[in-house]
Structure formats: structure tokens, C-alpha cells
Scaffold this motif. Sequence first.
Motif, PDB file in Angstrom:
ATOM      1  N   UNK A 157     -29.024 -77.106  17.521  1.00 44.02           N
ATOM      2  CA  UNK A 157     -29.836 -75.982  17.023  1.00 44.02           C
ATOM      3  C   UNK A 157     -31.165 -75.929  17.760  1.00 44.02           C
ATOM      4  N   UNK A 158     -31.717 -74.710  17.812  1.00 45.04           N
ATOM      5  CA  UNK A 158     -33.099 -74.518  18.248  1.00 45.04           C
ATOM      6  C   UNK A 158     -33.808 -73.745  17.145  1.00 45.04           C
ATOM      7  N   UNK A 159     -34.916 -74.292  16.701  1.00 42.98           N
ATOM      8  CA  UNK A 159     -35.660 -73.684  15.598  1.00 42.98           C
ATOM      9  C   UNK A 159     -36.989 -73.159  16.123  1.00 42.98           C
ATOM     10  N   UNK A 160     -37.293 -71.903  15.776  1.00 43.84           N
ATOM     11  CA  UNK A 160     -38.553 -71.287  16.209  1.00 43.84           C
ATOM     12  C   UNK A 160     -39.229 -70.645  15.005  1.00 43.84           C
ATOM     13  N   UNK A 161     -40.500 -70.961  14.806  1.00 39.05           N
ATOM     14  CA  UNK A 161     -41.276 -70.350  13.720  1.00 39.05           C
ATOM     15  C   UNK A 161     -42.335 -69.427  14.313  1.00 39.05           C
ATOM     16  N   UNK A 162     -42.500 -68.250  13.694  1.00 33.29           N
ATOM     17  CA  UNK A 162     -43.503 -67.302  14.198  1.00 33.29           C
ATOM     18  C   UNK A 162     -43.995 -66.439  13.038  1.00 33.29           C
ATOM     19  N   UNK A 166     -47.832 -59.963   7.756  1.00 29.69           N
ATOM     20  CA  UNK A 166     -48.174 -60.888   6.675  1.00 29.69           C
ATOM     21  C   UNK A 166     -47.084 -61.916   6.408  1.00 29.69           C
ATOM     22  N   UNK A 167     -46.076 -61.953   7.267  1.00 31.39           N
ATOM     23  CA  UNK A 167     -44.925 -62.813   6.993  1.00 31.39           C
ATOM     24  C   UNK A 167     -44.753 -63.872   8.092  1.00 31.39           C
ATOM     25  N   UNK A 168     -44.291 -65.030   7.657  1.00 26.76           N
ATOM     26  CA  UNK A 168     -43.965 -66.108   8.583  1.00 26.76           C
ATOM     27  C   UNK A 168     -42.447 -66.283   8.596  1.00 26.76           C
ATOM     28  N   UNK A 169     -41.894 -66.305   9.790  1.00 26.30           N
ATOM     29  CA  UNK A 169     -40.445 -66.349   9.933  1.00 26.30           C
ATOM     30  C   UNK A 169     -40.023 -67.663  10.611  1.00 26.30           C
ATOM     31  N   UNK A 170     -38.858 -68.132  10.238  1.00 28.24           N
ATOM     32  CA  UNK A 170     -38.228 -69.279  10.896  1.00 28.24           C
ATOM     33  C   UNK A 170     -36.864 -68.835  11.403  1.00 28.24           C
TER      34      UNK A 170
END
Length: 343
Positions: A157-162, A166-170
Motif C-alpha cells: 500500500x501507499x498512503x497519502x494524507x492531504x 476544511x477537510x483532511x483526506x487520507x
Amino acid sequence: MPVIDYKCPNCGSSMLFDSATGALSCPSCGRQDNIEQLPDPLKKQVFTENEVQQYHCPSCGADIVTEPETSAMTCSFCGSAVVLGDRLVGDLAPDLVIPFAISKAQAEEAFRKWCRNGLLTPAGFMSADRIKSITGIYVPFWLYELHNMVEVYANATRVRSYTQGDYQYTETRHFDVYRKLRLDYVNLPLDASEKMNDELMDKLEPFPYEQLKEFKTPYLAGYIAEKYSYDDEQLVPRAKDKTQPYIDSSVSQSLSGYSSVSYRDKQVNTTVSRTDYALLPVWIVNYDFGQKNYMFAMNGQTGKVVGKPPLSKGKITAWFAGITAVSLIGVKVISWALGGGFL
């Protein structure tokens, strides 16, 4: 004649291998012979299995009493260097040898220096001459050339958070991963002597394989030499086990860049393409301290020392106390720097 010794043509004294010059040297008159230019007497003699039951020193005629694994030694009566020729022919004939580059005096001094560097050893560890013996031994090793074909199947897996607005996504992406690697190992050494501690011998590495020479018996003159207890086929499982951590590391590196990796299958197909029987130089030091005997080993080419010296409980306690004190002072300094208090 199954017992070989090297007599000086000038004065008749027993000649020895000189680690400083790499020559066969006479300690009495100083004559030196180039080993590479000397004929090997083993190639002129024919031995049959179990032909020899008794050995006699060519210099003094005394009976030579030795263990079955020993192929070179010094006569305990006159000190002459002798080689037991029938134990170095046929399947027992070494292919290669790395000669000693460190003399006995140099080995003793290097060992003492190594002991003095032990910060946690007892204060009296080197206060007296406690070296019981220091012996130069040519230890039998098998040098393996291994070819490994490695196939790996894994889920990764590759996980990216951004953040967006107003929202934070993973974001997690899933991959079906396949790797095929060819990993080759040349001159992988395994000691083949039952007497030697495998852990000590492994820690002596690396040996300078550029110093490997075609085996000739004069290199053994003045030293003890052992013949192998295990043949190359018997040690193949150990060779595979020894390379496994390096294979695992290479596979892991090939899968870098993923957040997580889960192996489904990993297959390793190992082929032994070549083995060489070599004698490698080791100084064995027996040291007496606190009514106990400690054994250390030194690489006869590089001077690397391995072994477990005694440890001082008082020094260990003081060391941990010092580490704790330094840590507390560091915490206090950081606390003051941040404007806080410290209790």
C-alpha cells in the motif's frame, strides 16, 4: 615419507614461514626462500588411505602424537615444524590458503591493546600476564559461490494524507507486487572444523580474499593446521542460512517506497556453482582471569579480535548511573530553556 619438514640447505635448522616477508625463513642463518618458486613435496609423494598409523619427527626421531584432525604442527620434543603429508592429499588437499600476515609477537601486542580498550572490563584484566597460550592455526574453511533466484509475491500500500478546504483526506492505494531477483555470493566462508566455535569464526570476517594463494605446504611451517570435519555438501544448509538475512535485506530494499508490505509468497532457489577448500589464518588466544579460561580469536591477516571478555559489574553500574545522570541533566536543561520548572 609422510612427515614433511623443511631443513635449511645452509645450516640444517628447521625453516619456518615468515609472516613479515611471506618467505620460508631460517631463524638461525637468515636464509629465505620464495615459496612460490619451491616445489611442493606433496606432489611427489603417493599416499594410500590409512597407510600411515604412526608419525616420527624427521629431526629427532620422536613419536609425533597428534589429534586426527591436525595436519601440521611443531614437534613437542625438538620444536621442528612438521607437516603430516598424508592428511593433505586427495579429498583432503586444500585448494587455497591465505598466509599469516601477523606474527605471534604482533598478535600478542594487538590482543593486549584490544583488552585495554575494554571500558567495561575489570580493572585487573590486563594488570598481569594472564595469556596462557597464543596459537597460530590454519582453520579449514569452505568458500562457496552461490547463485540465488528469488521470487516474491506481495500486497503493498501507499498512503497519502492531504488537506482540501476544511477537510483532511487520507488516500490509500493498493498494489499487487512481484519481484524477481538474482543474488550471487562469491567466497562465502564457512569454517569446517568441529573444534572451532562457529560464532567466533563468523565474526572474524572479512578475510582479504585478494591474498588467496594456491596451496603449498611451506605456508604451514611453524603453525598448526586442521583438516576439515565437514565436507562442502554437509555445510550447504548453513551456507543458505548465512545468506538469508542478506537476501531478506535485498528484497526489502527492492520494495522500498511503499507504506506497508505484506508477503504472500517468497521463494528462494539456491544453486551452489563452486566450492573451494581453503585454509585461513587464525590466532587463538587462551586467557586466564578470575579462575576462568576465556578464548579469543584474531584474524591472522587483519588483526581483528573477537571474543567475550569478562565484564565488571561495578563499571556497568557506574556506566548506567552516568547515562541516567546525563539524561536527567539534559531534561532539566531543556525544561529551563522552555521556561518551565523541573522537580
